[in-house]
Design a protein around this motif. Structure first.
Motif, PDB file in Angstrom:
ATOM      1  N   GLU A  32       0.829  -1.215   0.000  1.00  0.00           N
ATOM      2  CA  GLU A  32       0.000   0.000   0.000  1.00  0.00           C
ATOM      3  C   GLU A  32       0.862   1.264   0.000  1.00  0.00           C
ATOM      4  OE1 GLU A  32      -3.776  -1.874   2.540  1.00  0.00           O
ATOM      5  OE2 GLU A  32      -2.098  -0.896   3.569  1.00  0.00           O
ATOM      6  N   TRP A  33       1.917   1.240   0.777  1.00  0.00           N
ATOM      7  CA  TRP A  33       2.787   2.427   0.862  1.00  0.00           C
ATOM      8  C   TRP A  33       3.488   2.657  -0.480  1.00  0.00           C
ATOM      9  CZ3 TRP A  33       7.406   3.276   4.788  1.00  0.00           C
ATOM     10  CH2 TRP A  33       7.557   4.659   5.007  1.00  0.00           C
ATOM     11  N   TYR A  34       3.894   1.580  -1.134  1.00  0.00           N
ATOM     12  CA  TYR A  34       4.556   1.708  -2.431  1.00  0.00           C
ATOM     13  C   TYR A  34       3.646   2.382  -3.452  1.00  0.00           C
ATOM     14  CZ  TYR A  34       6.745   0.268  -6.855  1.00  0.00           C
ATOM     15  OH  TYR A  34       7.300   0.248  -8.112  1.00  0.00           O
ATOM     16  N   ARG A  35       2.354   2.053  -3.426  1.00  0.00           N
ATOM     17  CA  ARG A  35       1.422   2.690  -4.359  1.00  0.00           C
ATOM     18  C   ARG A  35       1.338   4.197  -4.104  1.00  0.00           C
ATOM     19  NH1 ARG A  35      -1.383  -2.260  -3.761  1.00  0.00           N
ATOM     20  NH2 ARG A  35      -2.722  -1.478  -2.078  1.00  0.00           N
ATOM     21  N   LYS A  36       1.327   4.578  -2.838  1.00  0.00           N
ATOM     22  CA  LYS A  36       1.251   6.003  -2.514  1.00  0.00           C
ATOM     23  C   LYS A  36       2.564   6.713  -2.861  1.00  0.00           C
ATOM     24  CE  LYS A  36      -2.431   5.788   0.888  1.00  0.00           C
ATOM     25  NZ  LYS A  36      -3.375   6.537  -0.007  1.00  0.00           N
ATOM     26  N   ILE A  37       3.670   6.047  -2.609  1.00  0.00           N
ATOM     27  CA  ILE A  37       4.971   6.626  -2.966  1.00  0.00           C
ATOM     28  C   ILE A  37       5.075   6.794  -4.473  1.00  0.00           C
ATOM     29  CG2 ILE A  37       7.461   6.137  -3.010  1.00  0.00           C
ATOM     30  CD1 ILE A  37       7.028   4.828  -0.199  1.00  0.00           C
ATOM     31  N   SER A  38       4.571   5.823  -5.224  1.00  0.00           N
ATOM     32  CA  SER A  38       4.582   5.922  -6.692  1.00  0.00           C
ATOM     33  C   SER A  38       3.764   7.124  -7.152  1.00  0.00           C
ATOM     34  CB  SER A  38       4.030   4.642  -7.322  1.00  0.00           C
ATOM     35  OG  SER A  38       4.874   3.540  -7.042  1.00  0.00           O
ATOM     36  N   ALA A  39       2.607   7.332  -6.523  1.00  0.00           N
ATOM     37  CA  ALA A  39       1.786   8.493  -6.875  1.00  0.00           C
ATOM     38  C   ALA A  39       2.518   9.787  -6.542  1.00  0.00           C
ATOM     39  CB  ALA A  39       0.453   8.429  -6.139  1.00  0.00           C
ATOM     40  N   LEU A  40       3.262   9.793  -5.462  1.00  0.00           N
ATOM     41  CA  LEU A  40       4.006  10.988  -5.086  1.00  0.00           C
ATOM     42  C   LEU A  40       5.153  11.259  -6.058  1.00  0.00           C
ATOM     43  CD1 LEU A  40       4.431  13.312  -3.209  1.00  0.00           C
ATOM     44  CD2 LEU A  40       5.537  11.776  -1.565  1.00  0.00           C
ATOM     45  N   VAL A  41       5.797  10.205  -6.529  1.00  0.00           N
ATOM     46  CA  VAL A  41       6.848  10.386  -7.543  1.00  0.00           C
ATOM     47  C   VAL A  41       6.261  11.075  -8.777  1.00  0.00           C
ATOM     48  CG1 VAL A  41       8.397   9.194  -9.142  1.00  0.00           C
ATOM     49  CG2 VAL A  41       8.275   8.472  -6.752  1.00  0.00           C
ATOM     50  N   ALA A  42       5.068  10.644  -9.192  1.00  0.00           N
ATOM     51  CA  ALA A  42       4.413  11.278 -10.345  1.00  0.00           C
ATOM     52  C   ALA A  42       4.110  12.744 -10.045  1.00  0.00           C
ATOM     53  CB  ALA A  42       3.132  10.524 -10.699  1.00  0.00           C
ATOM     54  N   GLY A  43       3.714  13.030  -8.801  1.00  0.00           N
ATOM     55  CA  GLY A  43       3.444  14.399  -8.406  1.00  0.00           C
ATOM     56  C   GLY A  43       4.693  15.265  -8.423  1.00  0.00           C
ATOM     57  N   LEU A  44       5.804  14.701  -8.016  1.00  0.00           N
ATOM     58  CA  LEU A  44       7.069  15.444  -8.069  1.00  0.00           C
ATOM     59  C   LEU A  44       7.448  15.755  -9.515  1.00  0.00           C
ATOM     60  CD1 LEU A  44       9.094  13.439  -5.373  1.00  0.00           C
ATOM     61  CD2 LEU A  44       7.967  15.649  -5.093  1.00  0.00           C
ATOM     62  N   ASP A  45       7.161  14.833 -10.409  1.00  0.00           N
ATOM     63  CA  ASP A  45       7.415  15.073 -11.829  1.00  0.00           C
ATOM     64  C   ASP A  45       6.579  16.254 -12.328  1.00  0.00           C
ATOM     65  OD1 ASP A  45       9.178  12.959 -11.926  1.00  0.00           O
ATOM     66  OD2 ASP A  45       7.746  11.554 -12.813  1.00  0.00           O
ATOM     67  N   ARG A  46       5.318  16.319 -11.886  1.00  0.00           N
ATOM     68  CA  ARG A  46       4.444  17.414 -12.337  1.00  0.00           C
ATOM     69  C   ARG A  46       4.941  18.768 -11.855  1.00  0.00           C
ATOM     70  NH1 ARG A  46       0.503  13.454 -11.115  1.00  0.00           N
ATOM     71  NH2 ARG A  46       0.065  14.394  -9.070  1.00  0.00           N
ATOM     72  N   LEU A  47       5.703  18.775 -10.765  1.00  0.00           N
ATOM     73  CA  LEU A  47       6.284  20.025 -10.274  1.00  0.00           C
ATOM     74  C   LEU A  47       7.487  20.458 -11.103  1.00  0.00           C
ATOM     75  CD1 LEU A  47       6.208  19.479  -6.384  1.00  0.00           C
ATOM     76  CD2 LEU A  47       4.725  20.980  -7.742  1.00  0.00           C
TER      77      LEU A  47
END
Length: 509
Positions: A32-47
């Motif tokens: 579960e944590w890996y899925r959230k971390i993956s979403a955060l990586v995508a968010g960092l890319d959008r920044l």
């Protein structure tokens, strides 16, 4: 060697259903944590953040902060954490020094970020926005860094000068965590109290080590002794890795009882010396299987390890599995000027060790002072005894020279700490016309004890007469840094509050 993103993936593969992180009502498995971390990586890319960028963080030990740390490891970003108590000028300095490309903060640090002019042109993301970024779906994150890339840059405390950035590579960070697991005998599934801040090397090591064992990182965003005891009991925490000050507060809290902490089998401490008195009280209260004194620094995580701290109080043990340690003569300019057995000198560490840094960030002046001929000169004083065990006696700058004799504050503090009416103690040298410096003890007491009684205790303890405090000052609190280190400079400067004297109080003569 694995980079840290790949290291976390290995943990997910081994233990997908194991509990990974807990923070209040948030409870996530590794998958579960890996899925959230993956979403955060995508968010960092959008920044618009790119591999090699520094990101500045000012957050407590929240699960959002731990998630950001891991996301940066996947994305190849350099986590650059500041104390969440930092002021605007400190934020400004760090932004400019690191060349930060984004800032992550929480509500209580919003004001400091707003006071830093350089922050105005950067993406600034709150903890609440981080949670939103982790809500969406995203492809599984793949590691973009390799073991030789930068992972983290910690700032050392700037008590006497500008803070120094300590950049560390993925391989050094992972080597430190693997050594930490081995040297603390962590088992699979350890449960760690995540209270040491993630802007401090102890907090980062706890986070990474927890993943290596398929363990759970139980967040305690801000230290509170009663809450720590509640979490230990409720989450069945198995190991504690704290600075001595936090241990002191835990066992002296009114809610403490040995049966509430019976799940804890391993104690570890670092960051400062532990007095003999506190060592004894902790051993009696916890009865741990393992009691480790870990001596190290941000620059080189592990210097030495003593795995049975109670058996030899004061001993920092022997070099860690990734290190070579020497003691050289005080004032030595080269690493081959060895001090003799039992001779106090400066402790130095080998820069080729797997956990070592390579130099300070933008600070050639600091490099010139500390890095010599392949060795790191720590600025700490100590000696090797006849058994080959290291004893750390303080800082070169803290050494008290009184009447031509060298006195280590730590030795005097350990002596006084054994008196049952002493809660805490710090020793410094204060200017004296005759002696140069006089040994002065600042004592926080827990009972009706006088300076005369403490002086008598020192006289009968075996403490050499020239080391005996000539002045004893009772204070409300011993000044400390946010991670529990005694701030001796504040005592020397008179920045403390004296306790209202009892009738029996008098200065030791």
């Amino acid at each position: 060697m694995l980079d840290l993103g790949a290291s976390f993936l290995a943990s997910v593969s081994r233990d997908p259903a194991a509990l990974a992180v807990v923070d209040g009502d948030t409870r996530l498995t590794y998958a579960e944590w890996y899925r959230k971390i993956s979403a955060l990586v995508a968010g960092l890319d959008r920044l618009g953040l790119k591999k090699g960028d520094h990101v500045l963080t000012l957050m407590m030990n929240r699960w959002e902060n731990a998630s950001l740390h891991w996301a940066c490891q996947f994305a190849g970003l350099i986590v650059t954490p500041l104390n969440w108590r930092a002021k605007g000028d400190e934020v400004e300095y760090a932004i400019n020094d690191a060349g930060a490309r984004a800032i992550f903060y929480e509500e209580m640090t919003r004001e400091a970020v707003g006071e830093a002019p350089a922050a105005a042109g950067l993406p600034s993301v709150s903890a609440e926005e981080l949670v939103s970024m982790m809500q969406g779906d995203a492809p599984d994150a793949a590691p973009r860094a390799d073991a030789g890339d930068w992972s983290l840059m910690l700032y050392t405390s700037g008590t006497t000068s500008r803070p120094k950035g300590v950049p560390r590579r993925h391989r050094a960070e992972r080597a430190g965590a693997v050594a930490h697991v081995a040297q603390n005998l962590y088992r699979h599934g350890e449960r760690t109290l995540g209270v040491m801040p993630l802007y401090h090397t102890m907090g980062v090591r706890s986070l990474i080590s927890s993943s290596l064992t398929g363990g759970a990182f139980i967040c305690l965003p801000r230290f509170n002794a009663a809450r720590a005891i509640e979490l230990i009991e409720a989450e069945k925490i198995t190991n504690l890795y704290l600075v001595p000050t936090l241990y002191h507060d835990v066992i002296h809290d009114p809610s403490f009882a040995p049966e509430r902490v019976k799940s804890v089998t391993k104690l570890g401490f670092a960051g400062a010396s532990m007095t003999d008195g506190l060592l004894k009280r902790l051993d009696e209260a916890f009865m741990p299987e393992l009691f480790v004194n870990h001596y190290g620094s941000s620059e080189i995580y592990t210097f030495t390890i003593e795995q049975n701290a109670v058996a030899k109080p004061g001993s920092a043990g022997r070099a860690g599995i990734n290190q070579i340690i020497r003691v050289v003569k005080l004032g030595a300019k080269a690493p081959d000027e060895h001090a003799a057995t039992d001779e106090e000198g400066e402790i130095i560490a080998y820069l080729k060790g797997d956990e070592s840094f390579e130099g300070y960030w933008n600070r050639p002046d600091a490099d010139a002072k500390a890095l010599r001929q392949g060795w790191y000169f720590t600025g700490d004083t100590g000696f090797y005894d006849a058994d080959g065990d290291l004893f750390v006696t303080g800082r070169v700058d803290d050494m008290i020279i009184t009447g031509g004799e060298n006195v280590s504050p730590v030795e005097v503090e350990s002596c006084l700490s054994l008196h049952e009416q002493v809660a805490e103690v710090a020793v410094v040298g204060l200017p004296d016309e005759r002696w140069g410096k006089i040994v002065t003890a600042f004592v926080k007491r827990k009972g009706n004890v006088s300076a005369e009684e403490l002086d008598a205790h020192c006289r009968t303890s075996g403490l050499a007469n020239f080391r005996r405090p000539r002045r004893i000052v009772f204070v409300d609190e011993i000044p400390k840094s946010p991670v529990g280190k005694i701030l001796r400079r504040m005592l020397v400067a008179g920045e403390y509050s004296t306790e209202r004297p009892l009738e029996a109080d008098q200065t030791a003569q």
